[in-house]
Design a protein around this motif. Structure first.
Motif, PDB file in Angstrom:
ATOM      1  N   LEU A 174      -9.360  56.224  39.302  1.00 15.55           N
ATOM      2  CA  LEU A 174      -9.192  55.669  40.478  1.00 15.55           C
ATOM      3  C   LEU A 174      -8.033  56.423  41.232  1.00 15.55           C
ATOM      4  CD1 LEU A 174      -9.547  51.872  39.375  1.00 15.55           C
ATOM      5  CD2 LEU A 174     -11.249  53.513  40.412  1.00 15.55           C
ATOM      6  N   PRO A 175      -8.323  57.650  41.424  1.00 15.92           N
ATOM      7  CA  PRO A 175      -6.794  58.450  42.027  1.00 15.92           C
ATOM      8  C   PRO A 175      -6.528  58.124  43.374  1.00 15.92           C
ATOM      9  CG  PRO A 175      -8.757  59.901  41.790  1.00 15.92           C
ATOM     10  CD  PRO A 175      -9.084  58.633  41.122  1.00 15.92           C
ATOM     11  N   ASP A 176      -7.682  57.726  44.089  1.00 15.42           N
ATOM     12  CA  ASP A 176      -7.659  57.367  45.630  1.00 15.42           C
ATOM     13  C   ASP A 176      -7.189  56.030  45.901  1.00 15.42           C
ATOM     14  OD1 ASP A 176      -8.169  59.969  46.203  1.00 15.42           O
ATOM     15  OD2 ASP A 176     -10.606  59.314  46.483  1.00 15.42           O
ATOM     16  N   TRP A 177      -7.122  55.073  44.782  1.00 11.40           N
ATOM     17  CA  TRP A 177      -6.693  53.910  45.232  1.00 11.40           C
ATOM     18  C   TRP A 177      -5.004  53.862  44.850  1.00 11.40           C
ATOM     19  CZ3 TRP A 177      -9.741  49.326  42.067  1.00 11.40           C
ATOM     20  CH2 TRP A 177     -10.926  49.397  42.372  1.00 11.40           C
ATOM     21  N   THR A 178      -4.694  52.613  45.750  1.00  5.71           N
ATOM     22  CA  THR A 178      -3.183  52.433  45.690  1.00  5.71           C
ATOM     23  C   THR A 178      -2.592  52.007  44.429  1.00  5.71           C
ATOM     24  OG1 THR A 178      -3.278  50.263  46.448  1.00  5.71           O
ATOM     25  CG2 THR A 178      -3.048  51.876  48.247  1.00  5.71           C
ATOM     26  N   GLN A 179      -1.431  52.031  43.928  1.00  6.71           N
ATOM     27  CA  GLN A 179      -1.012  51.668  42.549  1.00  6.71           C
ATOM     28  C   GLN A 179      -1.287  50.224  42.553  1.00  6.71           C
ATOM     29  OE1 GLN A 179      -0.238  53.474  40.104  1.00  6.71           O
ATOM     30  NE2 GLN A 179      -0.173  51.587  38.938  1.00  6.71           N
ATOM     31  N   ALA A 180      -0.964  49.476  43.609  1.00  2.00           N
ATOM     32  CA  ALA A 180      -1.154  48.004  43.607  1.00  2.00           C
ATOM     33  C   ALA A 180      -2.379  47.603  43.540  1.00  2.00           C
ATOM     34  CB  ALA A 180      -0.755  47.541  45.163  1.00  2.00           C
ATOM     35  N   ASP A 181      -3.607  48.446  43.755  1.00  2.00           N
ATOM     36  CA  ASP A 181      -4.923  48.068  43.454  1.00  2.00           C
ATOM     37  C   ASP A 181      -5.139  48.328  42.086  1.00  2.00           C
ATOM     38  OD1 ASP A 181      -5.367  47.088  46.235  1.00  2.00           O
ATOM     39  OD2 ASP A 181      -6.192  49.098  46.832  1.00  2.00           O
ATOM     40  N   ARG A 182      -4.645  49.611  41.563  1.00  2.00           N
ATOM     41  CA  ARG A 182      -5.043  49.724  40.416  1.00  2.00           C
ATOM     42  C   ARG A 182      -4.257  48.886  39.420  1.00  2.00           C
ATOM     43  NH1 ARG A 182      -4.217  55.239  41.826  1.00  2.00           N
ATOM     44  NH2 ARG A 182      -2.170  55.045  41.667  1.00  2.00           N
ATOM     45  N   ASP A 183      -3.016  48.200  39.654  1.00  2.00           N
ATOM     46  CA  ASP A 183      -2.362  47.278  38.951  1.00  2.00           C
ATOM     47  C   ASP A 183      -3.330  45.740  39.058  1.00  2.00           C
ATOM     48  OD1 ASP A 183      -0.307  48.778  38.391  1.00  2.00           O
ATOM     49  OD2 ASP A 183       0.981  48.007  40.159  1.00  2.00           O
ATOM     50  N   THR A 184      -3.923  45.461  40.116  1.00  2.00           N
ATOM     51  CA  THR A 184      -4.709  44.311  40.090  1.00  2.00           C
ATOM     52  C   THR A 184      -5.731  44.615  39.221  1.00  2.00           C
ATOM     53  OG1 THR A 184      -3.923  43.853  42.379  1.00  2.00           O
ATOM     54  CG2 THR A 184      -6.074  43.030  41.766  1.00  2.00           C
ATOM     55  N   LEU A 185      -6.535  45.717  39.076  1.00  2.00           N
ATOM     56  CA  LEU A 185      -7.690  46.042  38.343  1.00  2.00           C
ATOM     57  C   LEU A 185      -7.183  45.835  37.013  1.00  2.00           C
ATOM     58  CD1 LEU A 185     -10.716  46.430  38.616  1.00  2.00           C
ATOM     59  CD2 LEU A 185     -10.442  48.861  38.253  1.00  2.00           C
ATOM     60  N   ALA A 186      -5.827  46.360  36.650  1.00  3.52           N
ATOM     61  CA  ALA A 186      -5.436  46.384  35.312  1.00  3.52           C
ATOM     62  C   ALA A 186      -5.436  44.651  34.654  1.00  3.52           C
ATOM     63  CB  ALA A 186      -4.237  46.974  35.172  1.00  3.52           C
ATOM     64  N   GLU A 187      -4.935  43.871  35.964  1.00  3.61           N
ATOM     65  CA  GLU A 187      -5.174  42.318  35.427  1.00  3.61           C
ATOM     66  C   GLU A 187      -6.552  41.985  35.042  1.00  3.61           C
ATOM     67  OE1 GLU A 187      -3.344  40.217  38.621  1.00  3.61           O
ATOM     68  OE2 GLU A 187      -1.804  41.508  38.848  1.00  3.61           O
ATOM     69  N   VAL A 188      -7.511  42.531  35.874  1.00  3.20           N
ATOM     70  CA  VAL A 188      -8.849  42.324  35.566  1.00  3.20           C
ATOM     71  C   VAL A 188      -9.083  42.527  34.293  1.00  3.20           C
ATOM     72  CG1 VAL A 188     -11.162  42.258  36.307  1.00  3.20           C
ATOM     73  CG2 VAL A 188      -9.531  42.255  37.998  1.00  3.20           C
ATOM     74  N   LEU A 189      -8.816  43.913  33.854  1.00  3.26           N
ATOM     75  CA  LEU A 189      -9.130  44.559  32.475  1.00  3.26           C
ATOM     76  C   LEU A 189      -8.747  43.790  31.436  1.00  3.26           C
ATOM     77  CD1 LEU A 189      -8.919  48.203  31.812  1.00  3.26           C
ATOM     78  CD2 LEU A 189      -8.011  46.450  29.989  1.00  3.26           C
ATOM     79  N   ALA A 190      -7.254  43.173  31.702  1.00  3.10           N
ATOM     80  CA  ALA A 190      -6.604  42.410  30.696  1.00  3.10           C
ATOM     81  C   ALA A 190      -7.431  41.059  30.500  1.00  3.10           C
ATOM     82  CB  ALA A 190      -5.352  42.082  30.895  1.00  3.10           C
ATOM     83  N   ALA A 191      -7.763  40.293  31.539  1.00  6.03           N
ATOM     84  CA  ALA A 191      -8.407  39.187  31.402  1.00  6.03           C
ATOM     85  C   ALA A 191     -10.001  39.500  30.713  1.00  6.03           C
ATOM     86  CB  ALA A 191      -8.854  38.724  32.767  1.00  6.03           C
ATOM     87  N   TRP A 192     -10.525  40.655  31.053  1.00  9.68           N
ATOM     88  CA  TRP A 192     -11.858  41.108  30.446  1.00  9.68           C
ATOM     89  C   TRP A 192     -11.570  41.093  28.755  1.00  9.68           C
ATOM     90  CZ3 TRP A 192     -12.242  45.458  27.798  1.00  9.68           C
ATOM     91  CH2 TRP A 192     -13.387  45.796  26.929  1.00  9.68           C
ATOM     92  N   ALA A 193     -10.388  41.813  28.485  1.00  9.48           N
ATOM     93  CA  ALA A 193      -9.999  42.138  27.238  1.00  9.48           C
ATOM     94  C   ALA A 193      -9.930  40.820  26.426  1.00  9.48           C
ATOM     95  CB  ALA A 193      -8.941  43.011  27.014  1.00  9.48           C
ATOM     96  N   LYS A 194      -9.247  39.978  26.875  1.00 10.18           N
ATOM     97  CA  LYS A 194      -8.743  38.643  26.327  1.00 10.18           C
ATOM     98  C   LYS A 194      -9.967  37.795  25.918  1.00 10.18           C
ATOM     99  CE  LYS A 194      -5.822  34.587  27.154  1.00 10.18           C
ATOM    100  NZ  LYS A 194      -4.928  33.931  27.728  1.00 10.18           N
ATOM    101  N   ASP A 195     -11.037  37.692  26.768  1.00 14.31           N
ATOM    102  CA  ASP A 195     -12.136  37.231  26.668  1.00 14.31           C
ATOM    103  C   ASP A 195     -13.546  37.698  27.392  1.00 14.31           C
ATOM    104  OD1 ASP A 195     -13.706  34.914  26.038  1.00 14.31           O
ATOM    105  OD2 ASP A 195     -13.147  33.698  27.810  1.00 14.31           O
ATOM    106  N   PRO A 196     -13.944  38.562  26.955  1.00 14.02           N
ATOM    107  CA  PRO A 196     -15.021  39.427  27.306  1.00 14.02           C
ATOM    108  C   PRO A 196     -16.554  38.373  27.474  1.00 14.02           C
ATOM    109  CG  PRO A 196     -14.721  40.328  25.109  1.00 14.02           C
ATOM    110  CD  PRO A 196     -13.824  39.142  25.502  1.00 14.02           C
ATOM    111  N   PRO A 197     -16.768  38.276  28.722  1.00 12.77           N
ATOM    112  CA  PRO A 197     -17.911  37.602  28.812  1.00 12.77           C
ATOM    113  C   PRO A 197     -19.218  38.066  28.002  1.00 12.77           C
ATOM    114  CG  PRO A 197     -17.905  38.786  30.792  1.00 12.77           C
ATOM    115  CD  PRO A 197     -16.671  39.081  30.191  1.00 12.77           C
ATOM    116  N   ALA A 198     -19.879  37.080  27.618  1.00 17.13           N
ATOM    117  CA  ALA A 198     -21.254  37.554  26.885  1.00 17.13           C
ATOM    118  C   ALA A 198     -22.208  38.352  27.798  1.00 17.13           C
ATOM    119  CB  ALA A 198     -22.009  36.353  26.410  1.00 17.13           C
ATOM    120  N   TRP A 199     -23.014  39.065  27.027  1.00 16.46           N
ATOM    121  CA  TRP A 199     -24.119  40.118  27.706  1.00 16.46           C
ATOM    122  C   TRP A 199     -25.112  39.019  28.288  1.00 16.46           C
ATOM    123  CZ3 TRP A 199     -24.604  44.887  29.204  1.00 16.46           C
ATOM    124  CH2 TRP A 199     -25.772  45.509  29.518  1.00 16.46           C
ATOM    125  N   PRO A 200     -25.338  39.021  29.864  1.00 18.69           N
ATOM    126  CA  PRO A 200     -26.279  38.305  30.266  1.00 18.69           C
ATOM    127  C   PRO A 200     -27.659  38.272  29.566  1.00 18.69           C
ATOM    128  CG  PRO A 200     -25.438  39.825  31.557  1.00 18.69           C
ATOM    129  CD  PRO A 200     -24.812  40.185  30.654  1.00 18.69           C
TER     130      PRO A 200
END
Length: 167
Positions: free
Chosen positions: A141-167
């Motif tokens: 995501l080179p065109d994203w701001t660092q703040a947006d990448r940091d936010t997405l990293a939070e989403v990634l961390a939440a996913w890694a902690k408890d990935p949802p089941a495949w629908p």
């Protein structure tokens, strides 16, 4: 046409006024520059006028709706951004790979965290080698701001902690 100085704006206004094949792109760039410079109402009016005249589902309509979504997101209107991004996808048979992380970003910003994690999970299912490592986000995501990448990293961390089941 690169730039955001007065000369660039004047050239874009001339292109828009002349009409022809470059008028719509000039209008879109003027809309973006207006929003980026704090003239939000002007930018939104230009975007709405342009999107109303372009065929829904057409490639230019989709690109402009997508960019309008980003401009809305950048001024703090994540809900409006999601609407524009959804509009940009109307009529597409396949969804581009950048849709899940972008939707995840906006949903997380709106505190709709479970939905954000589900969208992020879609990105990981599509490209597991790319989206499961937070160190890859600047490259992905080179065109994203660092703040947006940091936010997405939070989403990634939440996913890694408890990935949802495949629908």
């Amino acid at each position: 046409m690169p730039g955001n100085d007065d000369t660039t704006v004047a050239a874009l206004v001339r292109l828009r006024e002349r009409g022809g094949r470059h008028a719509d792109k000039a209008s879109a760039q003027l809309a973006h520059l207006s929003m980026a410079s704090g003239r939000v109402e002007n930018g939104q009016a230009l975007y709405r006028e342009l999107l109303a005249k372009l065929p829904v589902g057409g490639s230019l309509h989709q690109a402009i709706a997508w960019n309008y979504g980003w401009d809305l997101y950048r001024i703090g209107d994540a809900e409006g951004a999601l609407r524009q991004w959804s509009d940009a996808l109307s009529g597409r048979l396949t969804k581009p790979a950048w849709v899940p992380p972008t939707f995840a970003l906006a949903l997380w910003t709106l505190d709709r965290k479970p939905e954000a994690v589900r969208w992020y999970a879609a990105a990981v299912r599509t490209e597991p080698a790319l989206w499961s490592d937070p160190a890859r986000l600047p490259t992905l995501l080179p065109d994203w701001t660092q703040a947006d990448r940091d936010t997405l990293a939070e989403v990634l961390a939440a996913w890694a902690k408890d990935p949802p089941a495949w629908p």
